[in-house]
Design an enzyme around this catalytic site. Structure first.
Site, PDB file in Angstrom:
ATOM      1  N   LYS A  60       6.472 -14.267  -1.921  1.00 60.18           N
ATOM      2  CA  LYS A  60       5.243 -13.495  -1.965  1.00 60.18           C
ATOM      3  C   LYS A  60       4.877 -13.093  -0.529  1.00 60.18           C
ATOM      4  CE  LYS A  60       0.489 -13.487  -3.359  1.00 60.18           C
ATOM      5  NZ  LYS A  60      -0.618 -13.929  -4.161  1.00 60.18           N
ATOM      6  N   CYS A 105     -11.318 -12.034  -3.758  1.00 60.20           N
ATOM      7  CA  CYS A 105     -11.343 -11.146  -4.924  1.00 60.20           C
ATOM      8  C   CYS A 105     -12.701 -10.491  -5.096  1.00 60.20           C
ATOM      9  CB  CYS A 105     -11.057 -11.918  -6.207  1.00 60.20           C
ATOM     10  SG  CYS A 105      -9.453 -12.676  -6.285  1.00 60.20           S
ATOM     11  N   HIS A 160       0.839  -1.201   0.000  1.00 63.61           N
ATOM     12  CA  HIS A 160       0.000   0.000   0.000  1.00 63.61           C
ATOM     13  C   HIS A 160       0.874   1.251   0.000  1.00 63.61           C
ATOM     14  CE1 HIS A 160      -2.800  -2.981   1.962  1.00 63.61           C
ATOM     15  NE2 HIS A 160      -3.517  -2.547   0.941  1.00 63.61           N
TER      16      HIS A 160
HETATM   17 ZN   LIG Z   1      -9.263 -14.602  -5.075  1.00 66.23          ZN
END
Ligand SMILES: [Zn+2]
Length: 484
Positions: free
Chosen positions: A311, A141, A33
Site C-alpha cells: 500500500k 476521513c 491522483h
Molecule cells: Zn480514516
C-alpha cells in the site's frame, strides 16, 4: 435525424458532464491522483471524439480540517498553504495533458454561496435539525465511525495507525434515515448506475441496515473557523463532505448561474476511487433528493495503485511522484502505463521495473518501432498517402463504454502485432517499388487507424503519428519512444 434538427445538416450534440473526484490538497499529488486524472480525461476525450459537448470538472477539496492541521504544521496561513498545494495538482493536470474545463476551488466565494443554497433547500425540506453528539471521529476521513466499523486497534481502515478522536458537541444533523429505502431503489434500478457491479452490491448490502442521521456541521472551534459558514448560525461551519460533494454543482453555477447549471446538471458521470463510494452513492443522492434536485446518472469506481506490492503511504516512504515520470518519459508514457497495465476494477501495482518494461516492450519496440519502420519504408519508396476518413475502432469504444481502458489498448496493441507480422512476412524492403507500395499503403492505413483510436489515451503520440502520415509524402522522424 431528430426533429430538433430540421436542417438535417448539423448533428445534434448531446452534453456529457463528467467529474473527477476533488483531491484533498493537504499534500502534493501522488500517482493515484494521476491515475484518476488520466481515466477521467480519456472518458472526456472519447466523448468529444464521439461528438458530444463535454465538460470535465475537478477542483480542490479545501475545507477539510486536515488542511488546517497540515497548514499549521507547515507554519503557513491556511489559504496560502492550500493555494500552493492546489497549484501543484493543477500543474500535474497540465503536464499530463488533462483537459479540465472547470477547476473549482472550495474556498471560493462562489462555492460558499452555492453550498449555502444546498443547505437551505435541505433545511426547507425539514431534513436538518440540531442535536448533541458524541462519537469517534477520523480526521483523515473527516468521518464519524461506529465501533464495529473499525479495525482491531480501533482505527479506521483507510488510516491505520491514526488514533480516532472522541468528539462531543452540538451539531446540525441531516436526516439520512429518511432515505434508506429511496436510495436502495435508486441503486437497485440503476437510476444511478454504479460500475462495477460488485461495488453496487457492496452499497446495497450496506443499505440492508437502516441509515443513521449524519452530522453535517461542526463548531467554529473544531473547524478552526475554516470552511463554509452554516446559513443563519455563525457558530457553526459545514461538515466538509456536505460542501465538498456540492463542488460538482457549484463549479457549474448552482446557486449562482442558473443557465449554466441547467445546461450541465445532472452529472452524466462521477469518477471516484473506491474509498469514497459511500459519500457518492448514498450521502450525495440523499442531499440531492432532499433539495429536490436531479440525480447523477452514473458512478465509475476505480481501484488503487500499490507500489512494489505494498500500500502506498507516507509512513512507508513509497509515495510515487508522477511528475518524475512525466519529466523523464513523457506524459503519454505515464498515461499508457496507468491505463494499460492496470484493470480499473482491481488494485494494480506500480514499480519502476514494471514501468520500464512496459515502456520498452509496448511503446518503444511495439508502437514506436512499427511507426518508424513503416515511415522509413514509405519514404524510401516515395509512397503517396491517402487520407481516408478515420473512426474509433469499435473494440476501443465498446471497451470504453465499460471503462475497460486496459482492454481498449490491448485491442490496439493486437493490431500493432498484426501489422508487424505483415511486414516480417512480406518483407517490403526486398520488393520493387511497385510491389511494396500497395503493402505499405495498407500498413499506413492500419497505423493511422490505430493512431486515431488511441487518441483519447495518448493524445500527443496520436497527433504525432497522424501528422507524420499526412499526405502526400512522408519524411521520417526521430523515434516516438527511444528505448530506455
Ligand atoms: Zn480514516
Amino acid at each position: 435525424m431528430s426533429e430538433a434538427n430540421p436542417s438535417g445538416k448539423i448533428p445534434v450534440m448531446s452534453k456529457f458532464y463528467i467529474t473527477n473526484a476533488i483531491p484533498y490538497v493537504n499534500a502534493k499529488p501522488h500517482i493515484g491522483h494521476a491515475l484518476e486524472f488520466i481515466q477521467s480525461d480519456v472518458i472526456a476525450r472519447y466523448h468529444k471524439v464521439k461528438g458530444d459537448e463535454v465538460l470535465l470538472l475537478c477542483g480542490g477539496d479545501e475545507n477539510a480540517i486536515k488542511n488546517v492541521q497540515a497548514a499549521e504544521k507547515a507554519g503557513k496561513p491556511v489559504q496560502e498553504f492550500i493555494d500552493e498545494n492546489t497549484k501543484s495538482f493543477y500543474e500535474l493536470s497540465k503536464k499530463l495533458n488533462i483537459q479540465f474545463d472547470v477547476w473549482q476551488k472550495a474556498s471560493d466565494i462562489k462555492h460558499h454561496l452555492s453550498s449555502q443554497e444546498l443547505w437551505r433547500l435541505c433545511d426547507k425540506n425539514g431534513d436538518i435539525y440540531k442535536k448533541k453528539y458524541k462519537g469517534l471521529y477520523c480526521v483523515g476521513c473527516e468521518l464519524f465511525y461506529a465501533p464495529d466499523e473499525l479495525n482491531e486497534q480501533g482505527e479506521c481502515f483507510e488510516h491505520p495507525g491514526k488514533k480516532l478522536e472522541e468528539v462531543e458537541e452540538e451539531n446540525y444533523f441531516f436526516k439520512l434515515s429518511n432515505y434508506t429505502e429511496k436510495i436502495k431503489k435508486i441503486l437497485e434500478s440503476n437510476e444511478i448506475e454504479i460500475v462495477p457491479e460488485f461495488r453496487k452490491n457492496e452499497m446495497l448490502s450496506f443499505l440492508k441496515s437502516d441509515l443513521e442521521d449524519i452530522s453535517i456541521s461542526r463548531s467554529n472551534k473544531r473547524a478552526k473557523n475554516w470552511g463554509v459558514p452554516v446559513p443563519g448560525d455563525d457558530t457553526q461551519r459545514m461538515y466538509v463532505w456536505f460542501d465538498a460533494l456540492n463542488i460538482y454543482q457549484s463549479g457549474i453555477g448552482f446557486g449562482t448561474d442558473k443557465e449554466t447549471y441547467n445546461k450541465w446538471w445532472p452529472a452524466d458521470l462521477h469518477v471516484i476511487g473506491k474509498g469514497i463510494i459511500r459519500f457518492h452513492a448514498i450521502y450525495w443522492p440523499a442531499f440531492l433528493l432532499s433539495a429536490n434536485l436531479l440525480l447523477p446518472k452514473k458512478i465509475f469506481v476505480h481501484e488503487y495503485f500499490t507500489v512494489n506490492g505494498q500500500k502506498m503511504s507516507k509512513t512507508l516512504g513509497n509515495v510515487v511522484d508522477p511528475m518524475e515520470y512525466i519529466e523523464k518519459y513523457g506524459a503519454d508514457a505515464l498515461r499508457y502505463f496507468c491505463l494499460a497495465k492496470m484493470s480499473p476494477f482491481q488494485d494494480g501495482d506500480f514499480s519502476d521495473e514494471k514501468f520500464v518494461q512496459a515502456f520498452n516492450s509496448d511503446l518503444a519496440n511495439g508502437l514506436g518501432n512499427l511507426v518508424s519502420r513503416v515511415a522509413k519504408l514509405a519514404e524510401k519508396n516515395d509512397v503517396e498517402i491517402e487520407e481516408k476518413q478515420l473512426s474509433i475502432n469499435p473494440n476501443v469504444s465498446n471497451a470504453l463504454e465499460e471503462f475497460r481502458f486496459d482492454y481498449a489498448l490491448e485491442s490496439q496493441w493486437a493490431e500493432i502485432t498484426k501489422a508487424d507480422r505483415i511486414i516480417n512476412s512480406k518483407k517490403p524492403w526486398e520488393l520493387s517499388k511497385e510491389e511494396a507500395t500497395p503493402i505499405l499503403t495498407d500498413l499506413i492505413q492500419q497505423i493511422r487507424s490505430i493512431a486515431f483510436s488511441i487518441q483519447p489515451f495518448l493524445p500527443d503520440t496520436s497527433k504525432k503519428i497522424l501528422d507524420l502520415f499526412k499526405g502526400p509524402h512522408i519524411t521520417s522522424q526521430a523515434p516516438l519512444f527511444p528505448r530506455i
